[in-house]
Design an enzyme around this catalytic site. Sequence first.
Site, PDB file in Angstrom:
ATOM      1  CE  LYS A 291      76.247  -3.196  12.413  1.00 33.91           C
ATOM      2  NZ  LYS A 291      74.803  -3.456  12.591  1.00 33.91           N
ATOM      3  CD  GLU A 377      63.191  -7.660  21.694  1.00 33.24           C
ATOM      4  OE1 GLU A 377      64.129  -7.848  20.903  1.00 33.24           O
ATOM      5  OE2 GLU A 377      63.323  -7.010  22.761  1.00 33.24           O
ATOM      6  NE  ARG A 405      65.232  -8.790  25.951  1.00 31.67           N
ATOM      7  CZ  ARG A 405      66.062  -7.803  25.612  1.00 31.67           C
ATOM      8  NH1 ARG A 405      66.291  -7.558  24.351  1.00 31.67           N
ATOM      9  NH2 ARG A 405      66.629  -7.063  26.524  1.00 31.67           N
TER      10      ARG A 405
END
Length: 649
Positions: A291, A377, A405
């Site tokens: 990244k 979540e 969610r």
Amino acid sequence: MSVEEDTANHGRLLGTVRGPQDVKRMSGEELDVLAAEIRDFLITKVSRTGGHVGPNLGVVELTLAMHRVFDSPRDRLLFDTGHQSYVHKILTGRQAGFDKLRQRGGLSGYPSQAESEHDLIENSHASTALSYADGLAKAYALRGEARSVVAVVGDGALTGGMCWEALNNIATAGNPLVIVVNDNGRSYAPTIGGLADHLSSLRLNPGYEKVLDTVKDALGSTPVVGRPMYEVLHAVKKGIKDAVAPQAMFEDLGIKYVGPVDGHDVAAVEVALRAAKNFGGPVIVHAVTRKGYGYRPAEEDEADCLHGPGSAFDVETGALLAAPSVKWTHVFADELLAVADERPDVVGITAAMAEPTGIAKLARKYPERVYDVGIAEQHAATSAAGLALGGLHPVVAVYATFLNRAFDQVLLDVAMHKLPVTFVLDRAGITGPDGPSHYGIWDMSVFGVVPGLRIAAPRDAATLREELREAVAVDNGPTVVRFPTGAVTADLPALRRVGPVDVLAEAARTDVLLVAVGSFGQLGMEVAARVAEQGYGVTVVDPRWVRPIPAELVELAAQHRLVVSVEDGVRVGGVGDALGQAMRDADVRVPLKDLGVPADWHPHGTRAQILADLGLTAQDVARNVTGWISGLDATPDRLTPASQASAQN
């Protein structure tokens, strides 16, 4: 300015790329140059607007290889999450749009069907692309269409349960499907969990390098055909499976595994993708990337590799150019730590977003009391329920959009058991540049129906600190504390408090009760001043706790001629809706007007621009309030029973 002129400063090859076909014609040397030009383009453009830098710097070669092997848009490329699609946008003819990335009229920060035929799913919530891909592959198989489906999944997304549900079904269906695992060891923060440990150990495993050397030596000295070749290949395969834990894991599911490959080597990725494309069934291609690759400030940013600076930044250092300000998140982080110092039972949970939600500050001081569950979540909510059952008070910090969610878990696993869990929702309301998938406008409606759940909406730093403490003091059910993004507003002291309701402004006349929810407190004050100029009196109140509706708020409503609510959540099922129901239940017949966000997909732009579009400014609200109250003067039959009796006397 033409695309060619605009890209001249970023390199000659980039200026020739108008679509994937241009990339297919390039040599290996040209691709290396193009990759460098794309990185220069990304850093320069995103430094002016803000956006997701780190994730896209890490997928340059990976995206180039995908567009060389597959034929988009006939072959469908799905990104999970969508914030790693900037390079895809560059290669599909959208270079010119980067001047207004994430700004009004410019490119979305995520895939967008309105922008290009190369974008299919407008995906920005993690762990969903594999389910889309499963259904899409099944549809093409049923229709007899020979089209490839490719899902690019960050390794962090594999911490989400939907990914594993999808993998189970993908393996069972057996349709052609390529899953590219972009393994950079990070989601927003470093990826955690069992799979992450497997992948990390693989990247650092000397045994893997030893197996590669064995393959090279064996194939260099073995006949092309015959028993010796079979024995060598069989031994090599067994050796790789011993060294490479993910291969055994995925192939036990029934999905072929290729890799790991160097995700920054276009040729190596191409070879792996072509093999996967030609296999005829589901294949995982494991690409190891970094990244922020190629940009020193991102590579040296240990917290999140410049994941997504929200505004312009200095190209040389990566530092934000805007003057630092106190953010809502900072206030929460400081107060949570203060609470944790006083209460050893308070623990923190986050879903791969410790830094963005402020939980990281607690983790730095009390690492044993913070749990990062990855992009999961649903698990976060039910794990919090378990912590509460064990005698702790969990504080679950997520973006407002992401708690949607976990509705079922909040409803049945937490609330039904009356468990003391506090959900802190950052980025509530209209958030702006990230667009409709990230707007936190649903929470007050969605979670307002949960029995026993209490929702607080602080208006400033002082009330955020106060209401957070009140929330963690609740021991017989769940609580929610929500606040917007950006700089925290100046403290707005109350004149007095009626039960839990703060009265912010009063007038001699009680014409209008203006219920200003959360950060709209200051807007309410400005509206009151404007309406006062027309001769009407406005009482401005902040309910503080908006669900359930305080009885004191209903009593205040009965004392006025008109009630107006204003909130930064959807109107349907919102605070105004609930207040109207509470007034009807109490037989309070004062007319009510509720202002809020229409239930729709609102385009990206600044928060101020979108609120202006929706008529949620002081000028617009004041104009409406003045019109409504003057209309009551003109139609006596609409007066309340109390005012009618007064008029008759």
